[in-house]
Design an enzyme around this catalytic site. Structure first.
Site, PDB file in Angstrom:
ATOM      1  N   GLN A 124      -5.102  -1.449   9.676  1.00 53.57           N
ATOM      2  CA  GLN A 124      -4.877  -2.747   9.035  1.00 53.57           C
ATOM      3  C   GLN A 124      -5.480  -3.859   9.896  1.00 53.57           C
ATOM      4  OE1 GLN A 124      -3.674  -3.077   5.976  1.00 53.57           O
ATOM      5  NE2 GLN A 124      -3.903  -5.293   6.016  1.00 53.57           N
TER       6      GLN A 124
ATOM      7  N   ASP B 124     -10.989   2.844   3.508  1.00 54.62           N
ATOM      8  CA  ASP B 124     -11.311   1.417   3.365  1.00 54.62           C
ATOM      9  C   ASP B 124     -12.818   1.202   3.163  1.00 54.62           C
ATOM     10  OD1 ASP B 124      -9.172  -0.411   3.406  1.00 54.62           O
ATOM     11  OD2 ASP B 124      -8.869  -0.151   5.564  1.00 54.62           O
TER      12      ASP B 124
ATOM     13  N   LYS C 212       0.838  -1.205   0.000  1.00 52.51           N
ATOM     14  CA  LYS C 212       0.000   0.000   0.000  1.00 52.51           C
ATOM     15  C   LYS C 212       0.870   1.251   0.000  1.00 52.51           C
ATOM     16  CE  LYS C 212      -3.821  -2.291   2.345  1.00 52.51           C
ATOM     17  NZ  LYS C 212      -4.622  -2.462   3.569  1.00 52.51           N
TER      18      LYS C 212
HETATM   19  N1  GUN Z   1      -6.942  -6.866   5.951  1.00 51.98           N
HETATM   20  C1  GUN Z   1      -7.250  -7.627   4.876  1.00 51.98           C
HETATM   21  N2  GUN Z   1      -7.794  -6.861   3.910  1.00 51.98           N
HETATM   22  C2  GUN Z   1      -7.827  -5.610   4.383  1.00 51.98           C
HETATM   23  C3  GUN Z   1      -8.262  -4.369   3.840  1.00 51.98           C
HETATM   24  O1  GUN Z   1      -8.764  -4.257   2.716  1.00 51.98           O
HETATM   25  N3  GUN Z   1      -8.111  -3.285   4.645  1.00 51.98           N
HETATM   26  C4  GUN Z   1      -7.600  -3.371   5.894  1.00 51.98           C
HETATM   27  N4  GUN Z   1      -7.510  -2.260   6.617  1.00 51.98           N
HETATM   28  N5  GUN Z   1      -7.191  -4.504   6.433  1.00 51.98           N
HETATM   29  C5  GUN Z   1      -7.300  -5.609   5.672  1.00 51.98           C
END
Ligand code: GUN
Length: 281
Positions: free
Chosen positions: A95, A118, A51
């Site tokens: 996350q 998100d 990311k």
């Molecule tokens: N863990 C697995 N997929 C995601 C996601 O799309 N966003 C976040 N914040 N955590 C995750």
């Protein structure tokens, strides 16, 4: 035909890079996302690294706030409050998964909804569910972007979504419903999964079980979207038996190179959208 998420994500990232460059030149405000990462989790470390790299590629600053696995709920809440109040931060990610002693629901919903890139905040989920979306969760958003890019019609089609997670299955079902598909959501308690999947015009699979979907479970000419990321020795594979199913499907996403790269591109797109709204105020 293979649905090339890798190529499409590159195109989107390049467009975003251009757009962000022009906006920074005009406003002198650098877009910034904050990623809260709690404890030690190898998969999360990899996702966060990807990311950050994708954000930096388009000119977005990404700061990672690493918290100890023993951090208290109050301490996490305080970090979220600070990021909410920091005008230089336009997007916030926590996350997942979080260590079990933390209340994920409370933490996610503490994020200001207009910084929730998100799309996990209740307000953003409600907006999506009622057909008036703001931030859309990145993985299902990427699925829809692939369908749109390849001109795949959803109106009146039977879409079967396998998996009911809050991150993928449920929002994917909402998006397909908003696009006038007839939507069925199946899950681990569904009886006779094959009886449903063989009818699907669009089959979205997001359960995390390697080769769950075999060729006999797919209608000839169906569009198959594979969201799974499973380990197969030292290779990555999806939830669909790709080699066999590609002979039956009209369109199929590969793993890797399908939905995965789109997820990050759409997260970056959400960040840019949030930034644009906040600097316009
Ligand atoms: N863990 C697995 N997929 C995601 C996601 O799309 N966003 C976040 N914040 N955590 C995750």
């Amino acid at each position: 035909m293979i649905l090339d998420g890798k190529a499409l994500s590159k195109k989107i990232n390049d467009q975003l890079k251009e757009e962000v460059g022009a906006l920074i030149e005009k406003t002198n405000i650098i877009p910034r996302m904050a990623i809260v990462l709690v404890g030690e989790n190898h998969a999360s470390d990899v996702y966060v690294r990807n990311k950050v790299r994708a954000a930096n590629h388009v000119g977005i600053d990404a700061k990672v706030i690493k918290l100890d696995s023993e951090v208290t709920q109050d301490q996490v809440n305080e970090v979220i409050d600070e990021l909410n109040n920091d005008k230089s931060v336009h997007g916030i990610i926590v996350q997942l998964p979080l260590p079990r002693h933390l209340n994920e629901f409370e933490i996610i919903n503490r994020i200001a909804d207009y910084k929730d890139i998100d799309g996990f905040h209740l307000l953003n989920k409600g907006r999506l569910f009622t057909g008036n979306p703001s931030f859309v969760p990145a993985t299902p958003y990427g699925i829809i972007e692939i369908l749109d890019h390849y001109g795949i019609e959803t109106l009146g089609k039977l879409a079967v979504v396998v998996g009911r997670s809050n991150i993928v299955g449920k929002p994917a079902a909402s998006l397909l419903l908003n696009k006038d598909a007839t939507v069925v959501i199946s899950h681990s308690h569904t009886k006779n999964l094959k009886a449903l999947t063989v009818q699907a015009d669009i089959l979205v699979v997001a359960v995390g079980k390697a080769k769950l979907i075999t060729a006999d479970m797919v209608k000839p000419g169906a569009v198959v979207i594979d969201v799974g990321i499973n380990r197969d020795g030292n290779k990555i594979c999806g939830d669909v038996d790709f080699e066999a199913v590609k002979e039956v499907a009209s369109y199929i996403t590969p793993v890797p190179g399908g939905v995965g790269p789109m997820t990050i591109a759409m997260l970056i797109k959400n960040t840019v959208e949030g930034y644009k709204k906040q600097i316009a105020e």
